[in-house]
Design a protein around this motif. Sequence first.
Motif, PDB file in Angstrom:
ATOM      1  N   ASN A  40     -32.877  -2.180  18.504  1.00  0.00           N
ATOM      2  CA  ASN A  40     -32.774  -1.328  19.691  1.00  0.00           C
ATOM      3  C   ASN A  40     -32.061  -2.132  20.809  1.00  0.00           C
ATOM      4  N   ILE A  41     -31.017  -1.568  21.400  1.00  0.00           N
ATOM      5  CA  ILE A  41     -30.282  -2.290  22.454  1.00  0.00           C
ATOM      6  C   ILE A  41     -30.258  -1.456  23.735  1.00  0.00           C
ATOM      7  N   GLU A  42     -30.695  -2.073  24.834  1.00  0.00           N
ATOM      8  CA  GLU A  42     -30.720  -1.338  26.109  1.00  0.00           C
ATOM      9  C   GLU A  42     -29.915  -2.089  27.178  1.00  0.00           C
ATOM     10  N   ALA A  64     -20.304  -4.996  20.631  1.00  0.00           N
ATOM     11  CA  ALA A  64     -20.066  -6.212  19.853  1.00  0.00           C
ATOM     12  C   ALA A  64     -21.343  -6.631  19.108  1.00  0.00           C
ATOM     13  N   ILE A  65     -22.500  -6.474  19.766  1.00  0.00           N
ATOM     14  CA  ILE A  65     -23.774  -6.837  19.095  1.00  0.00           C
ATOM     15  C   ILE A  65     -23.993  -5.892  17.912  1.00  0.00           C
ATOM     16  N   GLU A  66     -23.719  -4.604  18.116  1.00  0.00           N
ATOM     17  CA  GLU A  66     -23.903  -3.633  17.026  1.00  0.00           C
ATOM     18  C   GLU A  66     -23.011  -3.964  15.839  1.00  0.00           C
ATOM     19  N   GLU A  72     -33.072  -8.623  12.909  1.00  0.00           N
ATOM     20  CA  GLU A  72     -32.921  -7.190  12.660  1.00  0.00           C
ATOM     21  C   GLU A  72     -33.906  -6.339  13.498  1.00  0.00           C
ATOM     22  N   SER A  73     -35.135  -6.854  13.651  1.00  0.00           N
ATOM     23  CA  SER A  73     -36.179  -6.061  14.322  1.00  0.00           C
ATOM     24  C   SER A  73     -36.175  -6.222  15.851  1.00  0.00           C
ATOM     25  N   ASP A  74     -35.238  -7.012  16.380  1.00  0.00           N
ATOM     26  CA  ASP A  74     -35.245  -7.315  17.825  1.00  0.00           C
ATOM     27  C   ASP A  74     -34.982  -6.095  18.705  1.00  0.00           C
TER      28      ASP A  74
END
Length: 290
Positions: A2-4, A286-288, A263-265
């Motif tokens: 999950n990225i916010e 870029a992270i994705e 992966e779970s971060d």
Amino acid sequence: MNIEIDRNSGFCFGVVKAIEIAEKELKKSNSLYCLGDIVHNDAEVKRLKKKGLKTISHNEFKTLKNTKVLLRAHGEPPETYEIAKQNNIELIDASCPIVLNLQKKIDKAYHDFSSAEGQIVIFGKEGHAEVIGLLGHTGNRGIVISEEKDLDKIDFSKPINIFSQTTKSRNSYHNIIEKIKERMLKEVGNDEINFIINDSTCRAVSNRDVFLKDFAKIHDIIIFVSGRKSSNGKVLYEVCKNQNDRSYFVSETEELRKEWFKESDSVGICGATSTPTWLMKKVKNAIENL
Ligand code: SF4
């Protein structure tokens, strides 16, 4: 994963305004000089350079005549305005109104205080553009302090009127004020010398550290995006690092490392007041793709 992206990060209104003014001018003429980097972020400087914004140094500025020059949000000392007048340079003044207001206050304090042999003290980074501008309003006689050892520059038997560079953290300002009071007691025997404290940190920065603390706590890893020259970036990155040991400072997507992530971060992306939102979005992509 999950990225916010932090909703409270990104350009402060002073920088937004300066960039809007630059882009409006560039639409008309495709070319404009800017005195110093418009923002402490190389990626944004590069973007505006492509549109025709040319960064010049103060030495180059002195050699120009009959042209237009943009002043960035940090503000300038009176000398810059004098040179512009002499050389027929039209200034497009994008100085942040908060900085202009602070300059006015320092100017007044300097004139009121000099008859009482008082000292104008500026808590800020020596050589920083905003500090140079503020100092100019004391006829360059103000005392710049950034850490405890600089307190030796102050005469504790004389009145002190202190201001802070707008982007300094409120905490560090409060700490240095306490140190000054201690030195007054130690060296003069009392803290009753005229000591005027001005709360001049900018809320666009000081409130951000409060929001950032929570943001850094709720994510497993923090990617802090900022130019390396940004003072405010350094301060806010420290806020993240203190809350979350897995906080990383990057200026460009190329600096991201795959091994930082699991992966779970849950990943939080945030930045300084000089970090463009488009760059934080680029970092997210870029992270994705890592
Ligand atoms: S941080 Fe505050 S004082 Fe500095 S440019 Fe932004 S709004 Fe203005």
